[in-house]
Design a protein around this motif. Structure first.
Motif, short mmCIF file in Angstrom:
data_model
loop_
_atom_site.label_atom_id
_atom_site.label_comp_id
_atom_site.label_asym_id
_atom_site.label_seq_id
_atom_site.Cartn_x
_atom_site.Cartn_y
_atom_site.Cartn_z
N CYS A 155 4.46 70.85 33.02
CA CYS A 155 4.21 69.79 31.96
C CYS A 155 2.83 69.29 32.21
O CYS A 155 2.64 68.85 33.19
CB CYS A 155 5.18 68.68 32.12
SG CYS A 155 4.98 67.32 31.11
N GLN A 206 17.48 71.23 30.30
CA GLN A 206 16.44 70.69 29.82
C GLN A 206 15.76 69.93 30.76
O GLN A 206 16.44 69.27 31.89
CB GLN A 206 16.88 69.71 28.70
CG GLN A 206 17.80 68.43 29.06
CD GLN A 206 18.16 67.62 27.98
OE1 GLN A 206 18.53 68.12 26.70
NE2 GLN A 206 18.45 66.33 28.06
N LEU A 207 14.48 69.40 30.58
CA LEU A 207 13.56 68.80 31.48
C LEU A 207 12.88 67.81 30.68
O LEU A 207 12.54 67.88 29.72
CB LEU A 207 12.47 69.78 32.04
CG LEU A 207 13.03 70.99 32.90
CD1 LEU A 207 11.56 71.75 33.31
CD2 LEU A 207 13.59 70.53 34.40
N LYS A 208 12.75 66.63 31.64
CA LYS A 208 12.00 65.38 31.00
C LYS A 208 10.64 65.11 31.85
O LYS A 208 10.52 65.45 32.90
CB LYS A 208 12.95 64.33 31.26
CG LYS A 208 12.52 62.99 30.74
CD LYS A 208 12.44 63.04 29.16
CE LYS A 208 12.00 61.61 28.68
NZ LYS A 208 12.96 60.49 28.62
N CYS A 209 9.80 64.88 30.87
CA CYS A 209 8.32 64.53 31.56
C CYS A 209 7.75 63.29 30.80
O CYS A 209 7.90 63.27 29.43
CB CYS A 209 7.54 65.69 31.15
SG CYS A 209 5.69 65.50 32.03
N THR A 220 10.92 65.58 26.17
CA THR A 220 12.02 66.53 26.64
C THR A 220 11.79 67.97 26.12
O THR A 220 11.97 68.27 24.90
CB THR A 220 13.30 66.06 26.05
OG1 THR A 220 13.51 64.44 26.63
CG2 THR A 220 14.70 66.71 26.78
N PRO A 225 9.46 66.62 35.88
CA PRO A 225 10.41 67.40 35.93
C PRO A 225 10.75 67.95 37.18
O PRO A 225 10.21 67.85 38.08
CB PRO A 225 9.87 68.54 35.02
CG PRO A 225 8.29 68.14 35.17
CD PRO A 225 8.13 66.93 35.47
N TRP A 257 4.03 72.18 27.24
CA TRP A 257 5.07 72.78 28.37
C TRP A 257 4.28 74.12 28.39
O TRP A 257 4.12 74.71 27.27
CB TRP A 257 6.31 72.71 27.74
CG TRP A 257 6.83 71.44 27.66
CD1 TRP A 257 6.96 70.42 26.82
CD2 TRP A 257 7.42 70.55 28.84
NE1 TRP A 257 7.60 69.30 27.21
CE2 TRP A 257 8.04 69.31 28.23
CE3 TRP A 257 7.74 71.12 30.09
CZ2 TRP A 257 8.69 68.65 29.34
CZ3 TRP A 257 8.51 70.14 31.20
CH2 TRP A 257 8.86 68.91 30.45
#
Length: 486
Positions: free
Chosen positions: A233, A164-167, A218, A152, A180
């Motif tokens: 994350c 939004q964040l992606k991991c 996400t 992220p 999260w």
């Protein structure tokens, strides 16, 4: 999963004997349970099995490899016993000493190339003369924490703006869940000192796959955040491995007021202003507005001003020569020998800050801006000429006017004679039969201003030089004689 087996036979003297008992079959290796940790896929792991048993002419021996209770299909080939003894540390020399006891020994080495299907229990099994016997088990597991392949990213948002964040992480072993954790870094004291924390956990059926084939999780913050926030994350795998990474979410605000204004490198028409930026408010399009006022023009007769000289916008350009992260801008086309005051504010996409404190400075003294006008050269007698001109206007002084310079240049040998005057009239001696060029300029402590147009004097005649041509001087006609009291 790719496996193969090295089977080694060493045949010793056959001796007939009684029926085979389970204890007659000795599994010399592995002598205890073994744990193999898979740290990286595609690596090869070796599992040896060494078995000794009495020789019976009529019996056929079977040595099998099992994986999680199922028989493995493996490839076999023979090697001599000396290879086993010299290259594998698990071989025990006592095995050779049973040669006189009618004992046969089999050594099998299973090689497994690790992949996702490699985990589990492995063991060798011997079937001989109606007796089945199994070795201790090798247990192969994948271990270690998940490895992040997409992290992220820190970002800046407006209060309440959705983001939004992606991991994404990968094994071995495979990732089984993500957690999260959203922590408000401003509102820290909640519930008797606990951080203001919100947690979201996801399972594999919540995972998503992007167009690159990366599987991850996400986090969608539909209502955004109101304060600076840390979002962590955590990735977990089935063997309780854990990794975590975090991103900082900053809130966009108006930039800080510029501070510690400093003036350097003053000239008669420019100054160099530097300042500390402070926070950019985590927003885009950072620039600075300036307001520049002239407060006093200094000279023989000082004139007081208090009016806006200039306003504008300074773009965000970092001057690499400025230390400690200071920003700088050179202000040009200022009035020489004048006092100014300047203030700045910062602007970004969120708005405009308050003004900084006023910073006062002064430009240096300059030379007169324009040349002297109204120059007249008239013969007074055979050896003297009267030189007169209009005084410079005060706004052209650019400093304290000290007087005027009259340059009388002898054209034939290109020599100058400069005479200093404090008035606008003077008798100048010039030889009757020599050709001269006469010019006048004002001067200050900073130097001499622009020279006026030249008059050519020769044998009582005066002509004005203009653009390489000569025309009659004075009042647009040739001057032959002129008298006046100085």
């Amino acid at each position: 999963m790719i496996v193969w087996v090295i089977v080694l036979f060493y045949v010793m003297e056959c001796i007939a004997g009684p029926a085979i008992e389970p204890d007659d079959i000795v599994i010399q290796y592995p002598a205890e349970k073994q744990l193999l940790k898979i740290l990286q896929f595609k690596s090869t792991y070796s599992m040896p099995c060494v078995v000794s048993y009495p020789i019976r002419d009529s019996e056929v021996v079977q040595l099998l490899w099992m994986h999680n209770g199922l028989k493995m299909e493996v490839r076999e080939f023979d090697l001599n016993f000396e290879y086993l003894e010299s290259d594998y540390p698990w071989e025990q020399k006592t095995s050779i000493e049973k040669k006189s006891e009618g004992v046969k020994q089999i050594a099998s080495v299973l090689h497994v190339k690790a992949d996702k299907e490699s985990e589990g229990a492995y063991w060798c099994q011997i079937i001989y003369a109606g007796v089945k016997k199994s070795s201790y088990k090798y247990r192969m597991i994948t271990t270690g924490p998940p490895k992040f392949i997409e992290r992220p990213s820190d970002m800046s948002v407006r209060p309440g703006e959705a983001f939004q964040l992606k991991c994404s992480a990968q094994g071995p072993p495979e990732v089984t869940s993500y957690l999260w954790t959203v922590t408000d870094l401003v509102t820290k004291i909640k519930n008797e000192g606990d951080l203001n924390i919100v947690r979201f956990r996801s399972a594999p059926n919540d995972f998503s796959t992007d167009d690159r084939g990366i599987i991850g999780e996400t986090l969608k913050m539909e209502f955004g955040v109101q304060n600076k926030t840390k979002i962590t994350c955590q990735a977990f795998n089935k063997n309780d491995g854990e990794s975590k990474i975090h991103a900082i979410i900053n809130i966009k605000v108006i930039a800080d007021i510029p501070s510690k204004l400093k003036v350097t490198n003053e000239t008669d028409s420019s100054v160099y202003i530097s300042w500390l930026r402070g926070s950019d408010g985590h927003a885009n399009d950072l620039k600075w507005n300036y307001e520049l006022w002239i407060t006093e023009s200094r000279g023989v007769h000082r004139v007081q001003f208090n009016r806006s000289w200039d306003t504008g916008v300074i773009p965000w350009i970092v001057d690499e020569e400025q230390p400690n992260g200071r920003f700088a801008h050179r202000f040009l086309h200022l009035k020489p020998y004048s006092s100014y005051k300047l203030r700045l504010n910062a602007r970004n996409e969120m708005g405009v800050s308050n003004w900084s404190e006023w910073n006062s400075f002064a430009t240096l003294e300059g030379v007169p801006t324009d040349s002297v006008t109204g120059l007249k050269v008239a013969p007074h007698n055979r050896t003297h000429y009267l030189v007169s001109f209009d005084p410079l206007r005060e706004e052209l002084f650019n400093g304290d006017l000290k007087g005027y310079k009259v340059r009388v240049a002898l054209i034939e040998n290109d020599t100058d004679n400069v005479i200093t005057l404090t008035t606008t009239k003077a008798f100048i001696e010039m030889a009757h039969d020599q050709r001269y060029k006469v010019q006048v300029a004002g001067y200050t402590r900073a130097g001499v201003g622009s020279w006026s147009k030249a008059f050519i004097v020769y044998k009582g005649k005066v002509e004005e030089e203009e653009d390489g041509f000569l025309r009659p001087g004075g009042n647009d006609k040739q001057q032959t004689f002129f008298t006046s009291n100085l």
